[in-house]
Design a protein around this motif. Structure first.
Motif, PDB file in Angstrom:
ATOM      1  N   GLY A 185      27.697  29.898  17.810  1.00 33.59           N
ATOM      2  CA  GLY A 185      27.629  28.399  17.755  1.00 33.59           C
ATOM      3  C   GLY A 185      27.516  27.682  18.976  1.00 33.59           C
ATOM      4  O   GLY A 185      28.028  28.260  20.079  1.00 33.59           O
ATOM      5  N   ASP A 186      27.331  26.538  19.060  1.00 34.36           N
ATOM      6  CA  ASP A 186      27.230  25.655  20.232  1.00 34.36           C
ATOM      7  C   ASP A 186      28.324  24.749  20.215  1.00 34.36           C
ATOM      8  O   ASP A 186      28.842  24.357  19.198  1.00 34.36           O
ATOM      9  CB  ASP A 186      26.093  24.610  20.300  1.00 34.36           C
ATOM     10  CG  ASP A 186      24.822  25.263  20.367  1.00 34.36           C
ATOM     11  OD1 ASP A 186      24.761  26.422  20.700  1.00 34.36           O
ATOM     12  OD2 ASP A 186      23.754  25.065  19.723  1.00 34.36           O
ATOM     13  N   SER A 187      29.104  24.620  21.559  1.00 35.90           N
ATOM     14  CA  SER A 187      30.254  23.794  21.493  1.00 35.90           C
ATOM     15  C   SER A 187      29.789  22.394  21.817  1.00 35.90           C
ATOM     16  O   SER A 187      28.895  22.135  22.806  1.00 35.90           O
ATOM     17  CB  SER A 187      31.071  24.110  22.657  1.00 35.90           C
ATOM     18  OG  SER A 187      31.617  25.514  22.515  1.00 35.90           O
ATOM     19  N   PRO A 188      30.265  21.298  21.070  1.00 32.84           N
ATOM     20  CA  PRO A 188      29.746  20.121  20.926  1.00 32.84           C
ATOM     21  C   PRO A 188      30.568  19.237  22.131  1.00 32.84           C
ATOM     22  O   PRO A 188      31.439  18.270  21.913  1.00 32.84           O
ATOM     23  CB  PRO A 188      29.926  19.580  19.740  1.00 32.84           C
ATOM     24  CG  PRO A 188      31.323  20.197  19.015  1.00 32.84           C
ATOM     25  CD  PRO A 188      31.143  21.740  19.847  1.00 32.84           C
ATOM     26  N   VAL A 189      30.529  19.705  23.526  1.00 36.07           N
ATOM     27  CA  VAL A 189      31.354  19.584  24.517  1.00 36.07           C
ATOM     28  C   VAL A 189      31.148  17.891  24.678  1.00 36.07           C
ATOM     29  O   VAL A 189      32.052  17.096  25.236  1.00 36.07           O
ATOM     30  CB  VAL A 189      31.199  20.008  25.779  1.00 36.07           C
ATOM     31  CG1 VAL A 189      31.848  21.580  25.683  1.00 36.07           C
ATOM     32  CG2 VAL A 189      29.907  20.015  26.182  1.00 36.07           C
ATOM     33  N   GLU A 190      29.918  17.428  24.582  1.00 31.14           N
ATOM     34  CA  GLU A 190      29.634  15.822  24.620  1.00 31.14           C
ATOM     35  C   GLU A 190      30.614  14.992  23.761  1.00 31.14           C
ATOM     36  O   GLU A 190      31.207  14.222  24.123  1.00 31.14           O
ATOM     37  CB  GLU A 190      28.244  15.527  24.690  1.00 31.14           C
ATOM     38  CG  GLU A 190      27.239  16.409  25.644  1.00 31.14           C
ATOM     39  CD  GLU A 190      27.137  15.571  26.985  1.00 31.14           C
ATOM     40  OE1 GLU A 190      27.899  14.499  27.170  1.00 31.14           O
ATOM     41  OE2 GLU A 190      27.036  16.108  28.088  1.00 31.14           O
ATOM     42  N   ARG A 191      30.375  15.312  22.485  1.00 29.32           N
ATOM     43  CA  ARG A 191      30.977  14.684  21.380  1.00 29.32           C
ATOM     44  C   ARG A 191      32.358  14.619  21.675  1.00 29.32           C
ATOM     45  O   ARG A 191      33.212  13.917  21.181  1.00 29.32           O
ATOM     46  CB  ARG A 191      30.590  15.306  19.984  1.00 29.32           C
ATOM     47  CG  ARG A 191      31.137  14.488  18.904  1.00 29.32           C
ATOM     48  CD  ARG A 191      30.428  14.763  17.866  1.00 29.32           C
ATOM     49  NE  ARG A 191      30.875  13.691  16.792  1.00 29.32           N
ATOM     50  CZ  ARG A 191      30.910  13.987  15.489  1.00 29.32           C
ATOM     51  NH1 ARG A 191      30.527  15.287  15.150  1.00 29.32           N
ATOM     52  NH2 ARG A 191      31.349  13.159  14.558  1.00 29.32           N
ATOM     53  N   LEU A 192      32.994  16.026  22.027  1.00 31.23           N
ATOM     54  CA  LEU A 192      34.318  15.839  22.321  1.00 31.23           C
ATOM     55  C   LEU A 192      34.959  15.412  23.566  1.00 31.23           C
ATOM     56  O   LEU A 192      36.217  15.634  23.710  1.00 31.23           O
ATOM     57  CB  LEU A 192      34.807  17.360  22.104  1.00 31.23           C
ATOM     58  CG  LEU A 192      34.620  17.952  20.798  1.00 31.23           C
ATOM     59  CD1 LEU A 192      34.822  19.658  20.733  1.00 31.23           C
ATOM     60  CD2 LEU A 192      35.559  17.512  19.843  1.00 31.23           C
ATOM     61  N   GLY A 193      34.172  14.642  24.510  1.00 31.83           N
ATOM     62  CA  GLY A 193      34.406  14.021  25.443  1.00 31.83           C
ATOM     63  C   GLY A 193      34.778  15.137  26.702  1.00 31.83           C
ATOM     64  O   GLY A 193      35.789  14.888  27.594  1.00 31.83           O
ATOM     65  N   LEU A 194      34.247  16.237  26.640  1.00 32.63           N
ATOM     66  CA  LEU A 194      34.761  17.329  27.444  1.00 32.63           C
ATOM     67  C   LEU A 194      33.747  17.727  28.451  1.00 32.63           C
ATOM     68  O   LEU A 194      33.844  18.760  29.364  1.00 32.63           O
ATOM     69  CB  LEU A 194      34.814  18.677  26.480  1.00 32.63           C
ATOM     70  CG  LEU A 194      36.143  18.439  25.672  1.00 32.63           C
ATOM     71  CD1 LEU A 194      36.231  19.770  24.748  1.00 32.63           C
ATOM     72  CD2 LEU A 194      37.651  18.366  26.525  1.00 32.63           C
TER      73      LEU A 194
END
Length: 190
Positions: A96-105
């Motif tokens: 899976g992809d890590s939703p880093v943008e959405r998590l503010g990371l």
């Protein structure tokens, strides 16, 4: 998402010589959330670990249909590596992809995990859960250490997961604004 089911019948939990709770029965299906409440030491974390299959119940039966995603106080990110490397490891396992943008990371991917604040680490621990796409979420104190924006983010993620057919069990002494049935664990104190 695969249809999920989580049920427990007459569960009891014993830690050492102390019986924490007994007679706990629950049943959750797609689109349902359960908020397990109670004071520290009442057995919320132990219940989450039983539901995850990491701790055997002292008594009772458990049924799980569907993959389980667990986030607890011991996040599974290597503290010595950069956040991007830690998340890439889980992404390679789960596909899976890590939703880093959405998590503010997104701006923190080159920072070693141990340098992240408590709230940043808590949000980072959610990334593998989201990438895993497990229909059953077990969250132990997911709001601890988060600011108001982080709390709103986690509550939104839970609401989306449940609305998409997943189920969630959230153990927390903090209030939730998500639509969840409340289970006061003190009601099952031994």
């Amino acid at each position: 998402m695969t249809a999920a089911r989580l049920a427990a019948t007459d569960l009891a939990c014993r830690r050492g010589e102390r019986l924490l709770f007994r007679g706990l029965t629950l049943a959750l299906g797609p689109g349902e959330a359960l908020h397990v409440t109670g004071a520290n030491g009442v057995g919320k974390s132990s219940l989450i670990r039983i539901l995850a299959g990491l701790l055997r119940p002292f008594a009772g039966a458990l049924e799980r249909v569907g993959a389980v995603g667990l986030v607890d106080e011991r996040h599974a990110l290597d503290p010595q590596v950069e956040l991007g490397t830690a998340l890439a490891f889980w992404g390679s396992l789960d596909g899976g992809d890590s939703p880093v943008e959405r998590l503010g990371l997104a701006a923190l991917l080159d920072v070693p995990v141990h340098y992240l604040s408590t709230g940043q680490q808590k949000r980072a621990a959610l990334a593998p859960l989201l990438g895993q796409r497990a229909p059953i979420w077990l969250l132990d104190e997911p709001l601890n250490g988060l600011d108001s924006g982080g709390v709103a983010l986690v509550e939104g993620l839970i609401a989306e997961h449940v609305a998409g057919g997943g189920l969630a069990v959230i153990a927390s002494h903090q209030p939730l604004t998500t639509n969840a049935t409340t289970l006061p664990l003190e009601d099952f104190a031994a």
